[in-house]
Design a protein around this motif. Structure first.
Motif, PDB file in Angstrom:
ATOM      1  N   UNK A 165       0.836  -1.257   0.091  1.00 55.27           N
ATOM      2  CA  UNK A 165       0.029  -0.098   0.011  1.00 55.27           C
ATOM      3  C   UNK A 165       0.765   1.200   0.125  1.00 55.27           C
ATOM      4  N   UNK A 166       0.636   2.210   0.846  1.00 58.29           N
ATOM      5  CA  UNK A 166       1.409   3.450   1.026  1.00 58.29           C
ATOM      6  C   UNK A 166       2.533   3.179   1.835  1.00 58.29           C
ATOM      7  N   UNK A 167       3.740   3.481   1.216  1.00 59.98           N
ATOM      8  CA  UNK A 167       4.990   3.518   2.116  1.00 59.98           C
ATOM      9  C   UNK A 167       5.843   4.582   1.945  1.00 59.98           C
ATOM     10  N   UNK A 168       5.795   5.603   2.555  1.00 59.70           N
ATOM     11  CA  UNK A 168       6.394   6.759   2.463  1.00 59.70           C
ATOM     12  C   UNK A 168       6.684   7.827   3.475  1.00 59.70           C
ATOM     13  N   UNK A 169       7.371   8.897   3.183  1.00 64.19           N
ATOM     14  CA  UNK A 169       7.751   9.778   4.561  1.00 64.19           C
ATOM     15  C   UNK A 169       7.587  11.211   4.056  1.00 64.19           C
ATOM     16  N   UNK A 170       6.835  12.083   4.814  1.00 62.23           N
ATOM     17  CA  UNK A 170       6.749  13.344   4.786  1.00 62.23           C
ATOM     18  C   UNK A 170       8.089  13.926   5.154  1.00 62.23           C
ATOM     19  N   UNK A 171       8.744  14.954   4.405  1.00 65.63           N
ATOM     20  CA  UNK A 171       9.938  15.598   4.435  1.00 65.63           C
ATOM     21  C   UNK A 171       9.623  16.959   4.937  1.00 65.63           C
ATOM     22  N   UNK A 172      10.410  17.321   5.939  1.00 66.58           N
ATOM     23  CA  UNK A 172      10.034  18.729   6.355  1.00 66.58           C
ATOM     24  C   UNK A 172      11.401  19.258   7.117  1.00 66.58           C
ATOM     25  N   UNK A 173      11.521  20.487   7.097  1.00 65.62           N
ATOM     26  CA  UNK A 173      12.585  20.812   7.960  1.00 65.62           C
ATOM     27  C   UNK A 173      11.908  21.054   9.539  1.00 65.62           C
ATOM     28  N   UNK A 174      12.937  20.991  10.451  1.00 66.14           N
ATOM     29  CA  UNK A 174      12.332  20.861  11.781  1.00 66.14           C
ATOM     30  C   UNK A 174      12.219  19.738  12.047  1.00 66.14           C
ATOM     31  N   UNK A 175      12.593  18.492  11.440  1.00 65.23           N
ATOM     32  CA  UNK A 175      12.411  17.204  11.750  1.00 65.23           C
ATOM     33  C   UNK A 175      13.461  16.780  12.799  1.00 65.23           C
ATOM     34  N   UNK A 176      12.762  16.179  13.820  1.00 63.44           N
ATOM     35  CA  UNK A 176      13.642  15.977  15.329  1.00 63.44           C
ATOM     36  C   UNK A 176      12.749  16.858  16.443  1.00 63.44           C
ATOM     37  N   UNK A 177      12.320  17.767  16.122  1.00 62.64           N
ATOM     38  CA  UNK A 177      11.704  18.626  16.978  1.00 62.64           C
ATOM     39  C   UNK A 177      10.082  18.823  16.847  1.00 62.64           C
ATOM     40  N   UNK A 178       9.793  18.892  15.569  1.00 63.99           N
ATOM     41  CA  UNK A 178       8.101  19.136  15.475  1.00 63.99           C
ATOM     42  C   UNK A 178       7.311  17.938  15.159  1.00 63.99           C
ATOM     43  N   UNK A 179       6.059  18.112  15.092  1.00 61.75           N
ATOM     44  CA  UNK A 179       5.069  17.097  14.835  1.00 61.75           C
ATOM     45  C   UNK A 179       4.435  17.034  13.613  1.00 61.75           C
ATOM     46  N   UNK A 180       4.572  15.699  13.169  1.00 58.26           N
ATOM     47  CA  UNK A 180       3.690  15.633  11.685  1.00 58.26           C
ATOM     48  C   UNK A 180       2.261  15.466  11.919  1.00 58.26           C
ATOM     49  N   UNK A 181       1.262  15.748  11.051  1.00 56.30           N
ATOM     50  CA  UNK A 181      -0.277  15.300  11.176  1.00 56.30           C
ATOM     51  C   UNK A 181      -0.552  15.284   9.770  1.00 56.30           C
ATOM     52  N   UNK A 182      -1.820  14.710   9.554  1.00 51.38           N
ATOM     53  CA  UNK A 182      -2.425  14.567   8.124  1.00 51.38           C
ATOM     54  C   UNK A 182      -3.847  14.686   8.497  1.00 51.38           C
ATOM     55  N   UNK A 183      -4.689  15.324   7.749  1.00 50.82           N
ATOM     56  CA  UNK A 183      -6.087  15.387   7.672  1.00 50.82           C
ATOM     57  C   UNK A 183      -6.670  14.843   6.412  1.00 50.82           C
ATOM     58  N   UNK A 184      -7.860  13.913   6.531  1.00 52.40           N
ATOM     59  CA  UNK A 184      -8.395  13.369   5.246  1.00 52.40           C
ATOM     60  C   UNK A 184      -8.015  12.177   4.659  1.00 52.40           C
ATOM     61  N   UNK A 185      -6.874  11.488   5.491  1.00 50.51           N
ATOM     62  CA  UNK A 185      -6.164  10.161   4.931  1.00 50.51           C
ATOM     63  C   UNK A 185      -7.327   9.304   4.828  1.00 50.51           C
ATOM     64  N   UNK A 186      -7.179   8.295   3.616  1.00 52.93           N
ATOM     65  CA  UNK A 186      -8.084   7.293   3.526  1.00 52.93           C
ATOM     66  C   UNK A 186      -8.066   6.356   4.771  1.00 52.93           C
ATOM     67  N   UNK A 187      -9.289   5.689   5.014  1.00 51.41           N
ATOM     68  CA  UNK A 187      -9.181   4.581   6.067  1.00 51.41           C
ATOM     69  C   UNK A 187      -8.077   3.513   5.851  1.00 51.41           C
ATOM     70  N   UNK A 188      -7.410   3.029   6.902  1.00 50.11           N
ATOM     71  CA  UNK A 188      -6.195   2.170   6.629  1.00 50.11           C
ATOM     72  C   UNK A 188      -5.079   2.966   6.705  1.00 50.11           C
ATOM     73  N   UNK A 189      -4.961   4.196   6.650  1.00 52.70           N
ATOM     74  CA  UNK A 189      -3.764   4.890   6.380  1.00 52.70           C
ATOM     75  C   UNK A 189      -3.478   5.727   7.449  1.00 52.70           C
ATOM     76  N   UNK A 190      -2.114   5.672   7.988  1.00 54.27           N
ATOM     77  CA  UNK A 190      -1.835   6.561   9.258  1.00 54.27           C
ATOM     78  C   UNK A 190      -0.634   7.213   8.943  1.00 54.27           C
ATOM     79  N   UNK A 191      -0.259   8.107   9.872  1.00 51.43           N
ATOM     80  CA  UNK A 191       0.921   9.035   9.803  1.00 51.43           C
ATOM     81  C   UNK A 191       1.687   8.885  11.220  1.00 51.43           C
ATOM     82  N   UNK A 192       2.913   8.736  11.402  1.00 48.80           N
ATOM     83  CA  UNK A 192       3.594   8.780  12.709  1.00 48.80           C
ATOM     84  C   UNK A 192       3.816  10.203  12.961  1.00 48.80           C
ATOM     85  N   UNK A 193       3.405  10.583  13.972  1.00 47.00           N
ATOM     86  CA  UNK A 193       3.552  12.190  14.280  1.00 47.00           C
ATOM     87  C   UNK A 193       5.052  12.529  14.786  1.00 47.00           C
TER      88      UNK A 193
END
Length: 751
Positions: free
Chosen positions: A609-637
């Motif tokens: 299925x989906x395997x990937x990573x959101x890339x952003x500055x501030x990695x290691x200090x901030x928090x990731x989130x996502x709205x509207x993801x399809x059921x069965x898909x999640x993001x590690x904060x």
């Protein structure tokens, strides 16, 4: 199940700079700025051959909708063709405006193997050269390798017949003072006020110096407007190619893989043991530019390492080295144990670890101290592998320079907020450094630095940055120089049971009521000679994450709005006699970058299925989130890892968000269309444990995951006799606090 990405948006301001997004460098559009464009529909327009170069050729070609073919015999040549930047009034007007306020030169370049006679070069790089001068000042030249097929690879695609390699090149240009020295970097620098100015086209190839090479320019433009600030982070995501990954030392060629949304599969080792496996060479792109920035002010190199479950253990070693190209051949290496990094599951038997390396340890540390930025860098990857059947993939390699929001005490005027701790033998300023003598032992503190709103001006500046870091995170950096042991590492002969010396550790503590301690470096015993000396000019940059209040991540956690912050510096070294001598410099606090998302997972991404990573500055200090993801898909904060398999068809408006403290959130929307989704298997509860002791009855079930269930009880099993005890239970266990006397029957059902 199929996926189709309908749109993705990026802010226009970032597009203007040429942003690396999903491994594609986007062209620089114009928003009403002063622009001069050549499309070469019928002729070479303003591109002229250099008459002084007998091997140079410039010809119009109908290829690529009309282009200019620029060719010469191989080798290093920086003047094959040129554009007189004052040849026509319209170009001169745009050029003068760009000298004053900045601008971007853009062009589309194409390379075909069949046009390069004589075989394949070891590397092939085109270059642009800014040259200007007048009667009073001899001409200046600044050359820059900006496009090419390094190591027979161009834009991640291997050099092969019939393949056209195309790249959009966007290069900032600026004006500098007449006679001012210009540097070899990624910005074209022309002298303001010079009588003439030419943009020269060159070529650098190695391996076939007597062969002819050709590249085509199909569109050229100068946009005169101040370029936007550079991105805070850039990445290779390997969605479509290798991004110049090549083999080294005969280890076998890496292969581009479609696994995990696009990745680099390293060649399997020929035998168990250690060897260099591959390298990547950032140069004239955003990744290379941020490497140069990191060489000046530090930064982080991060990448995903993916392998089969169970391969990330302490038995597997990973070594990364940075080698500056064109600025010396000094190696600066860091070794990590694979088992030291947190492991995340990708499903289907695959694991991933996110490796993080401070670039200051490469570029401002080590024996050779290669600090000055150069045109390109080689990043080498070496492994110790105990299992030749193991497969390793690299993905999502990012470079994030540290922010310029920083302050330091550099001890040029005194101890600047520091004072000796009772456990130290001596603690004093020597030149522009702090030097201390600590007795050998465990956790001996040498000095304490106190940073508050009053006192030494430099210390106050550090305090203000610590207040910011308590909100959004940051990094503490300390320069360590030439630690030694006074009496050597050999225990005295009269000691009956000498303790073995295992190494010298430098410890950093934060005293905020309770003491937090981290050890940013341990220098192994084998690094010292018998007299307790390290290699000449030994130097390391120690880095400690400063985490915002409430964080549970590694590092020192700061309290918001503290009246002061007190840091301790000390050593640990069992098995020694005599004092330990340490010199420290530049106690520096750097506030974390604001968030800037540059990449979201590529789709589709294989059987998992989906395997990937959101890339952003501030990695290691901030928090990731996502709205509207399809059921069965999640993001590690914490990590930004996106995994799962959608279970419902539909069109999903997804918004990815990165939050770092009180900085403005960074968001990136995407619309995903899911078709052919496989609904989840129905939850079927199975009671696996039951215990009844007369006062309580406890049951445990499996097969439902987090699906809510109801628990019922009956004493007769008759229809209508079932009593509801609990509903919406997700814990997988239930205790009946008042079971009936005698027989009782229990049932777990999905409503």
């Amino acid at each position: 199940m199929t996926f189709r990405r309908l749109y993705t948006s990026v802010s226009p301001g970032r597009l203007a700079a040429g942003v690396l997004f999903s491994s594609v460098l986007l062209a620089a559009p114009s928003f009403g700025a002063l622009t001069y464009t050549m499309t070469f529909d019928e002729d070479t327009e303003l591109i002229q051959v250099n008459q002084g170069n007998e091997n140079a050729m410039v010809e119009w070609s109908p290829l690529f909708g009309g282009s200019v073919a620029i060719s010469t015999v191989g080798g290093w040549q920086n003047n094959i063709a040129f554009i007189n930047m004052r040849a026509v009034p319209e170009l001169e007007e745009a050029f003068l405006a760009a000298l004053a306020d900045g601008g971007v030169i853009s062009m589309t370049v194409h390379i075909r193997q069949e046009d390069n006679v004589g075989g394949d070069p070891n590397w092939y790089e085109g270059m642009l050269v800014a040259q200007s001068g007048d009667e009073a000042e001899p001409p200046n030249s600044m050359w820059d390798q900006e496009f090419g097929a390094a190591d027979r690879v161009f834009n991640g695609t291997p050099w092969s017949p019939g393949v056209v390699h195309t790249r959009q090149v966007n290069i900032p240009m600026v004006g500098v003072g007449l006679g001012e020295a210009t540097d070899r970097n990624s910005t074209l620098e022309f002298w303001t006020g010079a009588a003439w100015a030419n943009l020269r086209f060159g070529l650098n190839s190695e391996g076939l110096e007597n062969s002819r090479f050709t590249y085509y320019v199909s569109e050229w433009s100068l946009v005169a407007e101040p370029p936007p600030p550079p991105p805070l982070i850039a990445a290779y995501t390997f969605d479509t190619g290798l991004e110049s990954f090549v083999a080294i030392e005969g280890s076998g060629d890496p292969v581009h893989s479609t696994n995990f949304g696009g990745s680099v599969m390293l060649a399997p080792p020929a035998a168990e043991g250690w060897a260099w496996r591959a390298r990547v060479s950032p140069g004239g792109d955003d990744v290379g530019e941020l490497m140069r920035t990191s060489a000046e002010r530090g930064g982080m190199l991060r990448f995903d390492l993916i392998s089969q479950e169970g391969n990330f253990t302490d038995a597997g070693g990973l070594q990364v080295a940075v080698q500056p190209q064109g600025g010396g051949w000094a190696w600066n290496e860091i070794e990590r144990t694979m088992g030291a990094a947190p492991v995340s599951s990708l499903g289907d038997g695959w694991d991933v670890i996110r490796m993080a390396y401070p670039l200051s340890s490469f570029l401002a540390g080590g024996v050779n101290n290669q600090v000055a930025p150069v045109a390109a860098y080689h990043i080498h990857f070496g492994f110790f592998i105990a299992d030749t059947e193991a497969r390793y993939f690299i993905d999502n390699l990012s470079i994030e320079p540290y922010s310029e929001n920083r302050a330091q005490v550099d001890f040029t005027t005194g101890l600047e907020g520091f004072a000796k701790e009772p456990g130290s033998s001596f603690f004093f300023r020597s030149g522009d450094t702090i030097q201390f003598f600590n007795p050998a032992g465990q956790n001996v503190w040498a000095g304490r630095g106190t940073f508050g709103s009053s006192g030494n001006a430099k210390a106050v500046d550090v305090y203000e940055r610590l207040l910011e870091a308590a909100e959004k995170g940051g990094v503490l950096r300390i320069n360590l120089m030439n630690p030694t042991t006074v009496s050597g590492i050999v225990p005295p002969p009269d000691e009956e049971t000498p303790q073995e010396f295992t190494g010298l550790s430098i410890n950093v503590g934060l005293d905020s009521g309770s003491l937090q301690v981290v050890t940013p470096i341990t220098i192994g015993a084998g690094t010292f000679d018998a007299m307790g000396q390290l290699p000449e000019n030994f130097r390391r940059v120690l880095e400690v994450p400063l985490q915002p209040e409430g964080s549970d991540r590694p590092g020192l956690v700061l309290t918001r709005n503290a009246p002061n912050y007190q840091f301790l510096i000390g050593t640990s070294a069992a098995g020694l006699t005599g004092d330990i001598v340490v010199s420290l410099d530049n106690f520096e606090v750097i506030v974390a970058n604001d968030p800037e998302i540059i990449h979201t997972p590529a789709l589709p991404s294989g059987a998992a299925g989906i395997v990937g990573r959101v890339l952003s500055s501030g990695e290691g200090f901030g928090e990731f989130s996502a709205s509207g993801l399809p059921p069965g898909v999640s993001i590690d904060p914490v990590t930004g890892l996106v995994t799962g398999t959608p279970t419902e068809d539909g069109v999903y408006d997804v918004v990815f968000t990165m939050t770092v403290g009180d900085a403005e959130d960074s968001t990136l929307p995407a619309q995903w269309e899911v078709t052919g989704a496989v609904p989840p298997a129905p939850a079927i509860p199975v009671i696996v444990e039951f215990a009844m002791d007369g006062t309580t009855a406890e049951l445990v079930w499996t097969g439902t995951g987090t699906t809510p269930v109801n628990v019922l009880r009956s004493t007769t099993l008759a229809t209508g006799s079932w009593e509801l005890l609990a509903e919406g239970v997700t814990a997988g266990t239930f205790t009946d606090e008042d079971p009936p006397v005698g027989k009782a029957f229990y049932m777990v059902v999905v409503p």
